[in-house]
Design a protein around this motif. Sequence first.
Motif, PDB file in Angstrom:
ATOM      1  N   VAL A  68      -9.072  10.579 -10.637  1.00 36.41           N
ATOM      2  CA  VAL A  68      -7.988   9.752 -10.087  1.00 36.41           C
ATOM      3  C   VAL A  68      -8.344   8.273 -10.220  1.00 36.41           C
ATOM      4  CG1 VAL A  68      -6.679   9.147  -8.018  1.00 36.41           C
ATOM      5  CG2 VAL A  68      -7.272  11.538  -8.477  1.00 36.41           C
ATOM      6  N   LYS A  69      -7.545   7.561 -10.995  1.00 34.50           N
ATOM      7  CA  LYS A  69      -7.845   6.153 -11.271  1.00 34.50           C
ATOM      8  C   LYS A  69      -6.972   5.207 -10.439  1.00 34.50           C
ATOM      9  CE  LYS A  69     -10.737   6.805 -14.778  1.00 34.50           C
ATOM     10  NZ  LYS A  69     -11.705   7.719 -14.134  1.00 34.50           N
ATOM     11  N   VAL A  70      -5.785   5.664 -10.116  1.00 34.77           N
ATOM     12  CA  VAL A  70      -4.841   4.794  -9.402  1.00 34.77           C
ATOM     13  C   VAL A  70      -4.242   5.574  -8.238  1.00 34.77           C
ATOM     14  CG1 VAL A  70      -2.668   3.511  -9.572  1.00 34.77           C
ATOM     15  CG2 VAL A  70      -4.253   3.523 -11.509  1.00 34.77           C
ATOM     16  N   VAL A  71      -4.176   4.912  -7.077  1.00 33.07           N
ATOM     17  CA  VAL A  71      -3.583   5.542  -5.905  1.00 33.07           C
ATOM     18  C   VAL A  71      -2.351   4.739  -5.482  1.00 33.07           C
ATOM     19  CG1 VAL A  71      -3.951   6.249  -3.508  1.00 33.07           C
ATOM     20  CG2 VAL A  71      -5.832   6.395  -5.159  1.00 33.07           C
ATOM     21  N   VAL A  72      -1.258   5.458  -5.261  1.00 33.01           N
ATOM     22  CA  VAL A  72      -0.026   4.834  -4.773  1.00 33.01           C
ATOM     23  C   VAL A  72       0.007   4.956  -3.257  1.00 33.01           C
ATOM     24  CG1 VAL A  72       2.484   5.162  -4.658  1.00 33.01           C
ATOM     25  CG2 VAL A  72       1.300   5.239  -6.875  1.00 33.01           C
ATOM     26  N   GLU A  73       0.226   3.843  -2.564  1.00 31.38           N
ATOM     27  CA  GLU A  73       0.332   3.896  -1.097  1.00 31.38           C
ATOM     28  C   GLU A  73       1.784   3.679  -0.712  1.00 31.38           C
ATOM     29  OE1 GLU A  73       1.261   2.944   2.539  1.00 31.38           O
ATOM     30  OE2 GLU A  73       0.860   1.084   1.442  1.00 31.38           O
ATOM     31  N   THR A  74       2.397   4.726  -0.142  1.00 28.73           N
ATOM     32  CA  THR A  74       3.784   4.622   0.332  1.00 28.73           C
ATOM     33  C   THR A  74       3.890   5.242   1.724  1.00 28.73           C
ATOM     34  OG1 THR A  74       4.185   6.599  -1.026  1.00 28.73           O
ATOM     35  CG2 THR A  74       4.978   4.528  -1.895  1.00 28.73           C
ATOM     36  N   ILE A  75       2.820   5.050   2.511  1.00 28.17           N
ATOM     37  CA  ILE A  75       2.821   5.563   3.888  1.00 28.17           C
ATOM     38  C   ILE A  75       3.673   4.637   4.758  1.00 28.17           C
ATOM     39  CG2 ILE A  75       1.379   6.158   5.893  1.00 28.17           C
ATOM     40  CD1 ILE A  75      -0.994   6.419   3.889  1.00 28.17           C
ATOM     41  N   GLY A  76       3.515   3.344   4.560  1.00 28.65           N
ATOM     42  CA  GLY A  76       4.206   2.356   5.397  1.00 28.65           C
ATOM     43  C   GLY A  76       3.378   2.032   6.625  1.00 28.65           C
ATOM     44  N   GLY A  77       3.740   0.921   7.290  1.00 25.24           N
ATOM     45  CA  GLY A  77       2.977   0.484   8.457  1.00 25.24           C
ATOM     46  C   GLY A  77       1.563   0.094   8.071  1.00 25.24           C
ATOM     47  N   THR A  78       0.704  -0.103   9.057  1.00 25.91           N
ATOM     48  CA  THR A  78      -0.668  -0.497   8.726  1.00 25.91           C
ATOM     49  C   THR A  78      -1.718   0.445   9.314  1.00 25.91           C
ATOM     50  OG1 THR A  78      -0.785  -1.963  10.652  1.00 25.91           O
ATOM     51  CG2 THR A  78      -0.073  -2.955   8.586  1.00 25.91           C
ATOM     52  N   LYS A  79      -1.335   1.240  10.276  1.00 26.34           N
ATOM     53  CA  LYS A  79      -2.314   2.051  11.013  1.00 26.34           C
ATOM     54  C   LYS A  79      -3.153   2.937  10.080  1.00 26.34           C
ATOM     55  CE  LYS A  79      -2.706   5.210  14.901  1.00 26.34           C
ATOM     56  NZ  LYS A  79      -1.982   6.196  15.717  1.00 26.34           N
ATOM     57  N   PHE A  80      -2.481   3.707   9.260  1.00 26.72           N
ATOM     58  CA  PHE A  80      -3.207   4.562   8.313  1.00 26.72           C
ATOM     59  C   PHE A  80      -3.321   3.889   6.942  1.00 26.72           C
ATOM     60  CE2 PHE A  80      -1.420   7.449  11.459  1.00 26.72           C
ATOM     61  CZ  PHE A  80      -2.578   8.091  11.878  1.00 26.72           C
ATOM     62  N   ALA A  81      -2.240   3.239   6.565  1.00 23.95           N
ATOM     63  CA  ALA A  81      -2.186   2.674   5.209  1.00 23.95           C
ATOM     64  C   ALA A  81      -3.355   1.717   4.967  1.00 23.95           C
ATOM     65  CB  ALA A  81      -0.857   1.948   4.989  1.00 23.95           C
ATOM     66  N   TYR A  82      -3.599   0.842   5.926  1.00 22.96           N
ATOM     67  CA  TYR A  82      -4.618  -0.194   5.726  1.00 22.96           C
ATOM     68  C   TYR A  82      -6.029   0.383   5.536  1.00 22.96           C
ATOM     69  CZ  TYR A  82      -7.869  -3.887   7.155  1.00 22.96           C
ATOM     70  OH  TYR A  82      -8.936  -4.740   7.228  1.00 22.96           O
ATOM     71  N   PRO A  83      -6.523   1.232   6.445  1.00 25.70           N
ATOM     72  CA  PRO A  83      -7.876   1.787   6.186  1.00 25.70           C
ATOM     73  C   PRO A  83      -7.924   2.657   4.931  1.00 25.70           C
ATOM     74  CG  PRO A  83      -6.870   2.802   8.134  1.00 25.70           C
ATOM     75  CD  PRO A  83      -5.997   1.645   7.756  1.00 25.70           C
ATOM     76  N   TYR A  84      -6.865   3.403   4.667  1.00 28.90           N
ATOM     77  CA  TYR A  84      -6.851   4.262   3.476  1.00 28.90           C
ATOM     78  C   TYR A  84      -6.926   3.411   2.198  1.00 28.90           C
ATOM     79  CZ  TYR A  84      -5.504   8.444   6.169  1.00 28.90           C
ATOM     80  OH  TYR A  84      -5.466   9.503   7.026  1.00 28.90           O
ATOM     81  N   VAL A  85      -6.123   2.341   2.176  1.00 26.18           N
ATOM     82  CA  VAL A  85      -6.120   1.488   0.989  1.00 26.18           C
ATOM     83  C   VAL A  85      -7.488   0.835   0.812  1.00 26.18           C
ATOM     84  CG1 VAL A  85      -5.175  -0.685   0.056  1.00 26.18           C
ATOM     85  CG2 VAL A  85      -3.636   1.104   0.891  1.00 26.18           C
TER      86      VAL A  85
END
Lengths: 409, 409
Positions: A68-85
Amino acid sequence: MAKIAIMGFGTVGSGVLEVCRRNAASIARRAGEPVEVKYILDVRDFSDSPDAALFTKSLDTILADPEVKVVVETIGGTKFAYPYVRQCLESGRSVCTSNKEMVATYGAELLALAREHGVAFLFEASVGGGTPIITPMHQCLAANHISRIQGIVNGTTNFMLTKMKRENMSFEEALKIAQQLGYAETKDPGDDVDGRDACRKIAILASLACGHHVYPDNISTRGIRDITVTDVKAAEKLDSAIKLIAWYDEGTDSQMAVGVEPMLVPNSNQLAGVDDVFNAVLMQGDMLGDVVFYGKGAGKLPTASAVVADVIDALKDGVKVHDSLFWKPAPKREGLVKDPGTYAWYIRVRGVAAALLPNVAGPGHVVLEENGEAAYRIDAATVDQIEEIRGKIRVLGGEVALVLKQLAD
Amino acid sequence: MAKIAIMGFGTVGSGVLEVCRRNAASIARRAGEPVEVKYILDVRDFSDSPDAALFTKSLDTILADPEVKVVVETIGGTKFAYPYVRQCLESGRSVCTSNKEMVATYGAELLALAREHGVAFLFEASVGGGTPIITPMHQCLAANHISRIQGIVNGTTNFMLTKMKRENMSFEEALKIAQQLGYAETKDPGDDVDGRDACRKIAILASLACGHHVYPDNISTRGIRDITVTDVKAAEKLDSAIKLIAWYDEGTDSQMAVGVEPMLVPNSNQLAGVDDVFNAVLMQGDMLGDVVFYGKGAGKLPTASAVVADVIDALKDGVKVHDSLFWKPAPKREGLVKDPGTYAWYIRVRGVAAALLPNVAGPGHVVLEENGEAAYRIDAATVDQIEEIRGKIRVLGGEVALVLKQLAD
């Protein structure tokens, strides 16, 4: 074969999968190889989905797979999205996102992290949905100094204002229709109607224009709740339309100003004719002059197609493209950014005779009077002077019910 | 320090030098290193110039210097530009150009040559001057299939049509003013007013959209010479404006259609409001829907700033960016591309009574009659049917003086 992962299988996330499949051939041609979605991260249960095999509930599955070279983040908000990104970037994956809240809040940090790890952090879809704005801004206008941005960047409020204008609707009626059509949240439409969504978007564009992080908290933000049928009518008399404008002005001596507010837009200005759910962003480059990007703002497939374009970019270019898509961290300032400009204004006043207004509010003219209210156009005043006028009217036992700055031509 | 060379020190070429110097700091930040113009190739004498030391009359000087990584071509035409660009690409230099004639004629060949030598061939400035069109098209819309393009891509004719409309001017008067202002060539304004410039631009956009080379010679091209004050007046009666439209339609079964012609544009269409020297290009992506790029078309610094943005790209990305900016060679076809569509039309007829027109030209209505001419709007017809109508009117002893297709909303 390039493998990617999608985090968050909501509207945009599922759109990304759909776009990748429907336009597989042309995407492969442009990316230089086929692009396949290998994982979808979502906490919800998708065991009945035809794509059940792709789903995982654990980010570690994605991080453990070197394919996996590229990850798309479409969770929204910051709670999970931010640490995951953060974790994705730290693991050497490029990230493409449509998440304006995250970019507006943590953009500088995530851009620096991406650079540090030699990967890309891309977010074309965070402003304007599918309409290209960020990429042309940092890439095509790379030889320009951008001194001014003015945009209609929230489709929901623009739809509502269009309804109010064309059908003489109240704010409440227009909101109801926007909710029925799925343009506005039913539970809390505040992100749209109070301008927070537009604020995040102009925070991103302003950061990119001035080169350091501009925080949403520092941006004076006002939505469209106070606009009435009277205002819409008065605007028409002034050969103008009321639009929710997100704006940035570099000012002089790095006294940058930025804001989100409903404004009186003269019909001679191109933004006045941008109706319904459309978005339009006008930028002024020092070499180029004005340029406008216009298109339908949101929507599942438009937004997803912008994310996929970023994925193609990330697969092709890695980090090199990002010398121009970058801004520096900056300390959050106290309070709001001040707007030092002088403008023409529209005010709607209650409880004071219209005849008194020239004395109280300075040179201008009465636009209309009805239901005990007077709409008055002020020829020229600063924000501070408007506050003084507000005080004087209060002293007279009246009240300023609405204030609209006029957008320059 | 990145070194570049400029070939051709005319309006755009000298603009490139100026942009590089005026925005040196921000260009350096975006390119990742300072950018310096090391050579300027021009056959003319510039020994009195403050930059005299940069000038050379020989391409070999540039080719012999391994420091030069990117060459800007702003000579124009194809006689010298084409062989010079070939040599630059073959020597491993990326080339950035504003030369639409060269790209429209030799684009596929030069793109292939660039790919073969691992360098970039970029031409954002060839369409829309400084307004970003090509880059957002191939990059941001990479996940879209582009099915339709409609554009106002020639600022000179758009300026003239605006003058004709606003000031009731004749074509000749409007041309005179355009020449006085330097918008149109004094000696031979044909490239603009006969649509050849627009034809080259739509050839480039169509090639990029369909993936194979579309030759200007195969594009039915008609300019604005036949437009009279009567037509402008009739268009207003039809709540429309006359615009020179360059268009592409992918059609069905790869029956691609493309053309340049003055069209009747309903005021409800966004292109109707694009006035003066402004350009606007509307594209329809299958995922995205309509998107519009709008800005001032030509001009020294706008166009130069687009060339410099390409230089920054070429310095950063080399060849990798170009998987999406590419089209294949294709044999030149015989004759013109056919337009199979059915449209509403406007015709202006001489020598036939207006009352006869419904019988001769089919359902529609008379828009106005004056000076022995009748303007008639036809509800629906194909291009072939219009030719039949033309024949019928000739049989009746009349003449069709002008035909305008109506642009769909």
